[in-house]
Design a protein around this motif. Sequence first.
Motif, short mmCIF file in Angstrom:
data_model
loop_
_atom_site.label_atom_id
_atom_site.label_comp_id
_atom_site.label_asym_id
_atom_site.label_seq_id
_atom_site.Cartn_x
_atom_site.Cartn_y
_atom_site.Cartn_z
N HIS A 130 0.82 -1.31 0.02
CA HIS A 130 0.02 0.01 0.01
C HIS A 130 0.79 1.18 0.09
CE1 HIS A 130 -3.87 -1.86 0.12
NE2 HIS A 130 -3.55 -2.88 1.12
N ALA A 131 2.05 1.04 0.19
CA ALA A 131 2.93 2.27 -0.06
C ALA A 131 2.82 3.00 -1.38
CB ALA A 131 4.48 2.10 0.44
N ASN A 132 2.49 4.36 -1.51
CA ASN A 132 2.48 4.97 -2.70
C ASN A 132 3.72 5.15 -3.63
OD1 ASN A 132 2.12 6.90 -4.71
ND2 ASN A 132 0.00 7.61 -3.60
N ALA A 133 4.34 4.40 -4.29
CA ALA A 133 5.34 4.50 -5.05
C ALA A 133 5.45 5.61 -5.84
CB ALA A 133 5.59 3.18 -5.76
N SER A 134 4.38 5.87 -6.23
CA SER A 134 4.74 7.22 -7.35
C SER A 134 4.82 8.55 -6.75
CB SER A 134 3.32 7.31 -8.19
OG SER A 134 2.16 7.42 -7.60
N LYS A 135 4.38 8.61 -5.37
CA LYS A 135 4.35 10.16 -4.72
C LYS A 135 5.07 10.15 -3.71
CE LYS A 135 -0.02 11.58 -6.42
NZ LYS A 135 -1.22 10.72 -6.93
N THR A 136 4.99 9.36 -2.57
CA THR A 136 5.63 9.40 -1.37
C THR A 136 6.48 8.10 -0.94
OG1 THR A 136 3.99 8.61 0.09
CG2 THR A 136 4.03 11.02 -0.30
N GLY A 137 6.10 6.89 -1.70
CA GLY A 137 6.83 5.67 -0.99
C GLY A 137 6.35 5.46 0.25
N ARG A 138 5.35 5.87 0.81
CA ARG A 138 4.98 5.67 2.26
C ARG A 138 3.63 5.44 2.34
NH1 ARG A 138 7.39 11.04 5.47
NH2 ARG A 138 6.17 9.80 6.98
N VAL A 139 3.08 5.09 3.43
CA VAL A 139 1.68 4.98 3.92
C VAL A 139 1.02 6.09 4.57
CG1 VAL A 139 1.53 2.45 3.54
CG2 VAL A 139 2.05 3.28 5.65
#
Length: 146
Positions: free
Chosen positions: A95-104
């Motif tokens: 679920h980490a957002n790889a395209s924007k923050t790389g975090r949840v």
Amino acid sequence: MNRGGVTTAGIARRFALAALLAGLACSSLADTPIAAPAAQPSKPDDAAAADRQCVGEPEYMRRYHMDLLKHQRDRTVHEGIRTAKYSLANCVTCHANASKTGRVTGSEYAFCENCHNYAGAKLDCFECHSDRPKPVSAATAAGATR
């Protein structure tokens, strides 16, 4: 009537003064502007990584993910049983957002933070746990391709 130097008229004046001050205080509070309500957070996006299937249906996970995480925690901490299916690390990896923050967490686009803000629920998992996936080492990546 005089009671030890205090007259009835003096008591009445003090009471009137106290009532006047209370009235002024209330009227000044009534003129105080009320802060505008905070904007409603945007509805969460259920999308996880496009190349992976979540461990459960979105409706089920939305309702029971905390129970699953607590059960996993208890099995790991109390019984020494470690499995990946309902582990917090597994959730973060997908679920980490790889395209924007790389975090949840950490932005309005972050999966966990976005949903918890929308629901008005406290998000305290990441006070101790990492909110981003562990980097994949070359040895781990090579083992995964075999």
